[in-house]
Write a protein that holds these residues in place. Structure first.
Motif, mmCIF file in Angstrom:
data_model
loop_
_atom_site.group_PDB
_atom_site.id
_atom_site.type_symbol
_atom_site.label_atom_id
_atom_site.label_comp_id
_atom_site.label_asym_id
_atom_site.label_seq_id
_atom_site.Cartn_x
_atom_site.Cartn_y
_atom_site.Cartn_z
ATOM 1 N N GLY A 206 51.752 9.765 -3.122
ATOM 2 C CA GLY A 206 51.477 11.115 -3.616
ATOM 3 C C GLY A 206 52.711 11.986 -3.626
ATOM 4 N N CYS A 207 53.473 11.958 -2.532
ATOM 5 C CA CYS A 207 54.653 12.835 -2.469
ATOM 6 C C CYS A 207 55.726 12.371 -3.452
ATOM 7 C CB CYS A 207 55.182 12.966 -1.049
ATOM 8 S SG CYS A 207 56.442 11.815 -0.527
ATOM 9 N N ASN B 200 53.966 21.643 1.657
ATOM 10 C CA ASN B 200 54.601 21.749 0.339
ATOM 11 C C ASN B 200 55.266 23.100 0.120
ATOM 12 O OD1 ASN B 200 54.049 19.117 -0.463
ATOM 13 N ND2 ASN B 200 51.968 19.690 -1.000
ATOM 14 N N HIS C 120 50.253 14.729 -6.864
ATOM 15 C CA HIS C 120 50.082 14.175 -5.513
ATOM 16 C C HIS C 120 48.732 13.478 -5.396
ATOM 17 C CE1 HIS C 120 50.980 13.984 -1.199
ATOM 18 N NE2 HIS C 120 49.677 14.107 -1.059
ATOM 19 N N SER D 239 50.196 8.768 1.276
ATOM 20 C CA SER D 239 50.964 10.018 1.252
ATOM 21 C C SER D 239 52.320 9.829 0.588
ATOM 22 C CB SER D 239 51.152 10.557 2.667
ATOM 23 O OG SER D 239 49.921 10.965 3.205
ATOM 24 N N SER E 210 54.574 13.431 -6.956
ATOM 25 C CA SER E 210 54.646 14.889 -6.981
ATOM 26 C C SER E 210 56.086 15.370 -7.092
ATOM 27 C CB SER E 210 53.996 15.448 -5.713
ATOM 28 O OG SER E 210 54.126 16.836 -5.641
#
Length: 163
Positions: free
Chosen positions: A83-84, A41, A113, A80, A87
């Motif tokens: 979450g990404c 990140n 995330h 993932s 985010s």
């Protein structure tokens, strides 16, 4: 797409991929599974502030797919991606308000995330019991977001605009 832009994307994706690999070999001794620092990140935050939301999204999604195909399985990749995506959406929106520092945007991204991952996992596993992990994951997301935000702010300060 211009050659320089392709090269920048390649560099940012490769750097995020390498940070993801480094993080995968670091074992964090905590009792709650899934807690990570989120080193990749750093690249996403730098891309967001130096190249914009679209570039940050491209870097983040391609990195998640590559890491998922290389080190994880399709289910982990789905967690993932959720979450990404959450985010990134939140970080882009908060950055546009210009009311939050890089650290604040990063903290919100870290928390989002974890929320995205837990929501998708709870949906897929058809259990709300996973939400018991949420307080610990939100705390870790805020701590990791703070660390990444501070480091990201220093990187952005020293990095010229990449547009």
């Amino acid at each position: 797409m211009k050659t320089g832009k392709v090269a920048r994307y390649g560099l940012l994706i490769a750097l995020a991929f390498i940070f993801s690999y480094i993080e995968s070999v670091i074992v964090v001794p905590v009792p709650v599974p899934g807690i990570k620092l989120g080193l990749a990140n750093l690249v996403v935050v730098a891309a967001l502030y130096r190249t914009g939301g679209k570039s940050a999204a491209v870097v983040s999604v391609i990195r998640v797919v590559l890491v998922g195909l290389t080190f994880n399985n399709p289910v982990m990749m789905l967690y993932s991606l959720a979450g990404c995506s959450l985010s990134l959406l939140l970080m882009v929106l908060l950055k546009r308000t210009e009311r939050f520092s890089i650290v604040g945007v990063s903290v919100a991204g870290g928390a989002a995330h974890n929320l995205g991952q837990i929501a998708v996992a709870a949906f897929m596993l058809e259990t709300s019991a996973l939400f018991y992990y949420l307080p610990a994951l939100l705390v870790s997301g805020c701590v990791a977001g703070t660390v990444i935000g501070i480091a990201g702010a220093e990187i952005v300060k020293r990095l010229p605009p990449l547009s």
